[in-house]
Motif scaffolding. Structure first.
Motif, PDB file in Angstrom:
ATOM      1  N   GLU A  20      13.336  54.713  50.504  1.00 46.82           N
ATOM      2  CA  GLU A  20      12.658  54.959  49.233  1.00 46.82           C
ATOM      3  C   GLU A  20      13.640  54.856  48.068  1.00 46.82           C
ATOM      4  OE1 GLU A  20       9.001  58.003  50.216  1.00 46.82           O
ATOM      5  OE2 GLU A  20      11.044  58.800  50.323  1.00 46.82           O
ATOM      6  N   LEU A  21      14.821  55.425  48.246  1.00 44.04           N
ATOM      7  CA  LEU A  21      15.824  55.356  47.180  1.00 44.04           C
ATOM      8  C   LEU A  21      16.289  53.921  46.961  1.00 44.04           C
ATOM      9  CD1 LEU A  21      17.972  58.528  47.933  1.00 44.04           C
ATOM     10  CD2 LEU A  21      16.330  58.207  46.071  1.00 44.04           C
ATOM     11  N   ALA A  22      16.472  53.178  48.050  1.00 40.12           N
ATOM     12  CA  ALA A  22      16.901  51.783  47.919  1.00 40.12           C
ATOM     13  C   ALA A  22      15.863  50.960  47.168  1.00 40.12           C
ATOM     14  CB  ALA A  22      17.162  51.185  49.299  1.00 40.12           C
ATOM     15  N   ALA A  23      14.583  51.225  47.426  1.00 39.06           N
ATOM     16  CA  ALA A  23      13.524  50.505  46.713  1.00 39.06           C
ATOM     17  C   ALA A  23      13.486  50.907  45.243  1.00 39.06           C
ATOM     18  CB  ALA A  23      12.175  50.771  47.376  1.00 39.06           C
ATOM     19  N   ALA A  24      13.683  52.203  44.976  1.00 37.64           N
ATOM     20  CA  ALA A  24      13.625  52.701  43.601  1.00 37.64           C
ATOM     21  C   ALA A  24      14.776  52.160  42.754  1.00 37.64           C
ATOM     22  CB  ALA A  24      13.643  54.223  43.595  1.00 37.64           C
ATOM     23  N   TYR A  25      15.909  51.910  43.387  1.00 35.79           N
ATOM     24  CA  TYR A  25      17.106  51.496  42.656  1.00 35.79           C
ATOM     25  C   TYR A  25      17.501  50.040  42.936  1.00 35.79           C
ATOM     26  CZ  TYR A  25      17.943  56.313  41.204  1.00 35.79           C
ATOM     27  OH  TYR A  25      17.832  57.562  40.634  1.00 35.79           O
ATOM     28  N   ALA A  26      16.567  49.242  43.431  1.00 33.58           N
ATOM     29  CA  ALA A  26      16.878  47.846  43.735  1.00 33.58           C
ATOM     30  C   ALA A  26      17.341  47.097  42.484  1.00 33.58           C
ATOM     31  CB  ALA A  26      15.655  47.162  44.332  1.00 33.58           C
ATOM     32  N   TYR A  27      18.324  46.230  42.653  1.00 33.10           N
ATOM     33  CA  TYR A  27      18.778  45.398  41.536  1.00 33.10           C
ATOM     34  C   TYR A  27      17.685  44.399  41.168  1.00 33.10           C
ATOM     35  CZ  TYR A  27      23.663  46.912  41.574  1.00 33.10           C
ATOM     36  OH  TYR A  27      24.812  47.645  41.462  1.00 33.10           O
ATOM     37  N   PRO A  28      17.490  44.129  39.902  1.00 30.66           N
ATOM     38  CA  PRO A  28      16.490  43.129  39.499  1.00 30.66           C
ATOM     39  C   PRO A  28      16.965  41.719  39.828  1.00 30.66           C
ATOM     40  CG  PRO A  28      17.700  43.877  37.580  1.00 30.66           C
ATOM     41  CD  PRO A  28      18.171  44.729  38.735  1.00 30.66           C
ATOM     42  N   GLU A  29      16.030  40.852  40.127  1.00 29.65           N
ATOM     43  CA  GLU A  29      16.354  39.447  40.327  1.00 29.65           C
ATOM     44  C   GLU A  29      16.430  38.766  38.963  1.00 29.65           C
ATOM     45  OE1 GLU A  29      17.172  37.855  43.054  1.00 29.65           O
ATOM     46  OE2 GLU A  29      16.955  39.693  44.265  1.00 29.65           O
ATOM     47  N   PRO A  30      17.489  38.015  38.702  1.00 30.79           N
ATOM     48  CA  PRO A  30      17.598  37.364  37.389  1.00 30.79           C
ATOM     49  C   PRO A  30      16.518  36.309  37.207  1.00 30.79           C
ATOM     50  CG  PRO A  30      19.319  36.573  38.885  1.00 30.79           C
ATOM     51  CD  PRO A  30      18.641  37.716  39.575  1.00 30.79           C
ATOM     52  N   GLY A  31      15.960  36.268  36.015  1.00 34.14           N
ATOM     53  CA  GLY A  31      14.970  35.261  35.681  1.00 34.14           C
ATOM     54  C   GLY A  31      15.633  33.994  35.171  1.00 34.14           C
ATOM     55  N   PRO A  32      14.843  32.954  34.932  1.00 33.32           N
ATOM     56  CA  PRO A  32      15.397  31.690  34.418  1.00 33.32           C
ATOM     57  C   PRO A  32      16.146  31.906  33.104  1.00 33.32           C
ATOM     58  CG  PRO A  32      13.103  31.405  35.104  1.00 33.32           C
ATOM     59  CD  PRO A  32      13.382  32.879  35.131  1.00 33.32           C
ATOM     60  N   GLY A  33      17.355  31.410  33.056  1.00 27.63           N
ATOM     61  CA  GLY A  33      18.148  31.520  31.845  1.00 27.63           C
ATOM     62  C   GLY A  33      18.825  32.849  31.630  1.00 27.63           C
ATOM     63  N   GLU A  34      18.592  33.829  32.525  1.00 24.11           N
ATOM     64  CA  GLU A  34      19.213  35.142  32.387  1.00 24.11           C
ATOM     65  C   GLU A  34      20.575  35.169  33.080  1.00 24.11           C
ATOM     66  OE1 GLU A  34      15.211  37.964  32.205  1.00 24.11           O
ATOM     67  OE2 GLU A  34      16.459  37.940  34.015  1.00 24.11           O
ATOM     68  N   PRO A  35      21.488  36.022  32.640  1.00 29.46           N
ATOM     69  CA  PRO A  35      22.794  36.125  33.306  1.00 29.46           C
ATOM     70  C   PRO A  35      22.643  36.468  34.784  1.00 29.46           C
ATOM     71  CG  PRO A  35      22.779  37.324  31.238  1.00 29.46           C
ATOM     72  CD  PRO A  35      21.358  36.933  31.514  1.00 29.46           C
ATOM     73  N   VAL A  36      23.511  35.922  35.586  1.00 29.57           N
ATOM     74  CA  VAL A  36      23.442  36.153  37.035  1.00 29.57           C
ATOM     75  C   VAL A  36      23.891  37.568  37.372  1.00 29.57           C
ATOM     76  CG1 VAL A  36      24.359  35.454  39.268  1.00 29.57           C
ATOM     77  CG2 VAL A  36      23.740  33.717  37.588  1.00 29.57           C
ATOM     78  N   ALA A  37      24.950  38.037  36.721  1.00 36.35           N
ATOM     79  CA  ALA A  37      25.506  39.357  37.037  1.00 36.35           C
ATOM     80  C   ALA A  37      24.693  40.459  36.363  1.00 36.35           C
ATOM     81  CB  ALA A  37      26.958  39.434  36.590  1.00 36.35           C
ATOM     82  N   TRP A  38      24.599  41.619  37.038  1.00 33.33           N
ATOM     83  CA  TRP A  38      23.923  42.796  36.504  1.00 33.33           C
ATOM     84  C   TRP A  38      24.890  43.960  36.607  1.00 33.33           C
ATOM     85  CZ3 TRP A  38      19.294  43.473  34.050  1.00 33.33           C
ATOM     86  CH2 TRP A  38      18.804  44.786  33.916  1.00 33.33           C
ATOM     87  N   VAL A  39      25.201  44.576  35.489  1.00 33.24           N
ATOM     88  CA  VAL A  39      26.193  45.647  35.440  1.00 33.24           C
ATOM     89  C   VAL A  39      25.466  46.989  35.318  1.00 33.24           C
ATOM     90  CG1 VAL A  39      28.223  46.573  34.285  1.00 33.24           C
ATOM     91  CG2 VAL A  39      27.841  44.095  34.340  1.00 33.24           C
ATOM     92  N   ARG A  40      25.621  47.801  36.331  1.00 29.52           N
ATOM     93  CA  ARG A  40      24.976  49.124  36.406  1.00 29.52           C
ATOM     94  C   ARG A  40      26.053  50.199  36.400  1.00 29.52           C
ATOM     95  NH1 ARG A  40      21.335  49.783  41.608  1.00 29.52           N
ATOM     96  NH2 ARG A  40      19.619  49.336  40.163  1.00 29.52           N
ATOM     97  N   ALA A  41      25.784  51.281  35.693  1.00 33.96           N
ATOM     98  CA  ALA A  41      26.685  52.432  35.709  1.00 33.96           C
ATOM     99  C   ALA A  41      25.963  53.612  36.335  1.00 33.96           C
ATOM    100  CB  ALA A  41      27.140  52.790  34.296  1.00 33.96           C
ATOM    101  N   ASN A  42      26.695  54.442  37.040  1.00 35.82           N
ATOM    102  CA  ASN A  42      26.150  55.664  37.626  1.00 35.82           C
ATOM    103  C   ASN A  42      27.031  56.824  37.194  1.00 35.82           C
ATOM    104  OD1 ASN A  42      24.657  57.436  39.247  1.00 35.82           O
ATOM    105  ND2 ASN A  42      26.050  57.156  40.972  1.00 35.82           N
ATOM    106  N   MET A  43      26.439  57.756  36.441  1.00 32.99           N
ATOM    107  CA  MET A  43      27.196  58.879  35.911  1.00 32.99           C
ATOM    108  C   MET A  43      26.376  60.155  36.017  1.00 32.99           C
ATOM    109  SD  MET A  43      30.068  57.429  34.880  1.00 32.99           S
ATOM    110  CE  MET A  43      30.870  58.478  33.663  1.00 32.99           C
ATOM    111  N   VAL A  44      27.060  61.295  35.906  1.00 32.10           N
ATOM    112  CA  VAL A  44      26.401  62.598  35.894  1.00 32.10           C
ATOM    113  C   VAL A  44      26.880  63.364  34.671  1.00 32.10           C
ATOM    114  CG1 VAL A  44      28.182  63.606  37.401  1.00 32.10           C
ATOM    115  CG2 VAL A  44      25.924  64.702  37.227  1.00 32.10           C
TER     116      VAL A  44
END
Length: 255
Positions: A20-44
Motif C-alpha cells: 500500500e505504501l509503495a503504491a501511495a508513493y510510486a514515482y510518476p511516469e514522465p510524460g512527453p517532453g517532461e524531464p526524465v529525472a524526478w527529484v523527491r525529498a523526504n524530511m521530518v
C-alpha cells in the motif's frame, strides 16, 4: 477552485502494508517532453519547525515514519545525501529488502539503491561500510576543483567519483543531470537541510514528502531546508495526506 484532500487515518489499528505504501508513493511516469529525472525529498519536522533534536532526526520520528522512510528508499534508484548528514546520522549502505525485490526487478532496478554523497571537501571516513562494502558502489558527487588526493582516497576505497560542478562544490542541476546520465532517474534526498536548501534554490526539487511530528522542541534546531532564501516562494500542490497517532505524512508536488 479549492479542493479538499481527505485525511486517511488508522482508526482500525492496522498498519499500512508495504504494498500500500509503495503504491501511495510510486514515482510518476514522465510524460512527453517532461524531464526524465524526478527529484523527491523526504524530511521530518516538528510542529515548531525543528528538523532535528540533538543533531539527529530519529528522536522526532516514529515507527510509521521509518516504514515510509524504508519504502521511499526501496522505490528510489539513488539516495542523495549531504556529507554532514552522513557524518551526523552514521549512514550505512542501503540494503536489499526481500519485500521489494519483485517491485524493483519489474522496474528494472538493482537490489538496492545507490547512495550518492554530496561533498565539496571529500572530508569523509572512507573506511566506513558505506564505502567499503555497499551492494552498489557509493557515488561521491563533487566539483572539478576537489582535492586530487581526496579523490584518489575515495576511489581507492571503492567509491565512484562523479564531477558535478566546475568549482569545489556541486551544482544541483548538474548533479541531477549527471545521475540521470548514469541511469539514476528516481532520485531521493534525505537531507540534510543545507542540501535540501540548495536543491530548492536551484529549482530542481519536484516533490517533498514531509512528515509533521506532533512534537514541540523549541531551541535552535535547523529547519528542513537552509541556506539563502529564494527570490519568489515556490508553490507546491498537496498530492496526498495520511495520518496516524497525530503524525501527518504528506506529499507535495511541484504545481
Amino acid at each position: 477552485m479549492r479542493r479538499l484532500f481527505p485525511v486517511t487515518d488508522q482508526t482500525d489499528d492496522r498498519e499500512w502494508s508495504l504494498a500500500e505504501l509503495a503504491a501511495a508513493y510510486a514515482y510518476p511516469e514522465p510524460g512527453p517532453g517532461e524531464p526524465v529525472a524526478w527529484v523527491r525529498a523526504n524530511m521530518v519536522s516538528t510542529l515548531d519547525g525543528a528538523a532535528q533534536h540533538d543533531g539527529r532526526s530519529q528522536p522526532i520520528s516514529n515507527a510509521t515514519d521509518m516504514r515510509i522512510f524504508g519504502t521511499l528508499r526501496a522505490l528510489a534508484d539513488v539516495v542523495v545525501v549531504g556529507a554532514e548528514t552522513v557524518r551526523q546520522e552514521g549512514y550505512r549502505p542501503a540494503r536489499a529488502r526481500a519485500e521489494f525485490a519483485g517491485l524493483r526487478k519489474a522496474a528494472g532496478q538493482g537490489p538496492a539503491p545507490a547512495i550518492a554523497v554530496v561533498t565539496a571537501s571529500l572530508d569523509l571516513d572512507f573506511s566506513l561500510p558505506l564505502f567499503t562494502s555497499p551492494l552498489v558502489p557509493t557515488l561521491i558527487l563533487t566539483g572539478a576543483a576537489a582535492a586530487p588526493d581526496r579523490i584518489v582516497a575515495a576511489e581507492k576505497a571503492g567509491g565512484r567519483v562523479v564531477v558535478a560542478g566546475d568549482g569545489v562544490g556541486v551544482e544541483p542541476a548538474r548533479a541531477v543531470r549527471a545521475l540521470a546520465e548514469l541511469g539514476y532517474t528516481r532520485l531521493l534526498t534525505e537531507g540534510g537541510p543545507r542540501l535540501l536548501g540548495q536543491l530548492v534554490a536551484a529549482g530542481v526539487l519536484d516533490e517533498l514528502c514531509l512528515t509533521v511530528s506532533p512534537m514541540l522542541t523549541a531551541g535552535d534546531a535547523q529547519r528542513i531546508a537552509g541556506g539563502p532564501s529564494v527570490a519568489v516562494p515556490q508553490r507546491f500542490a498537496l498530492a496526498s495526506l495520511l495520518e496516524e497517532a497525530g503524525f501527518l505524512f504528506s506529499r507535495y508536488c511541484r504545481s
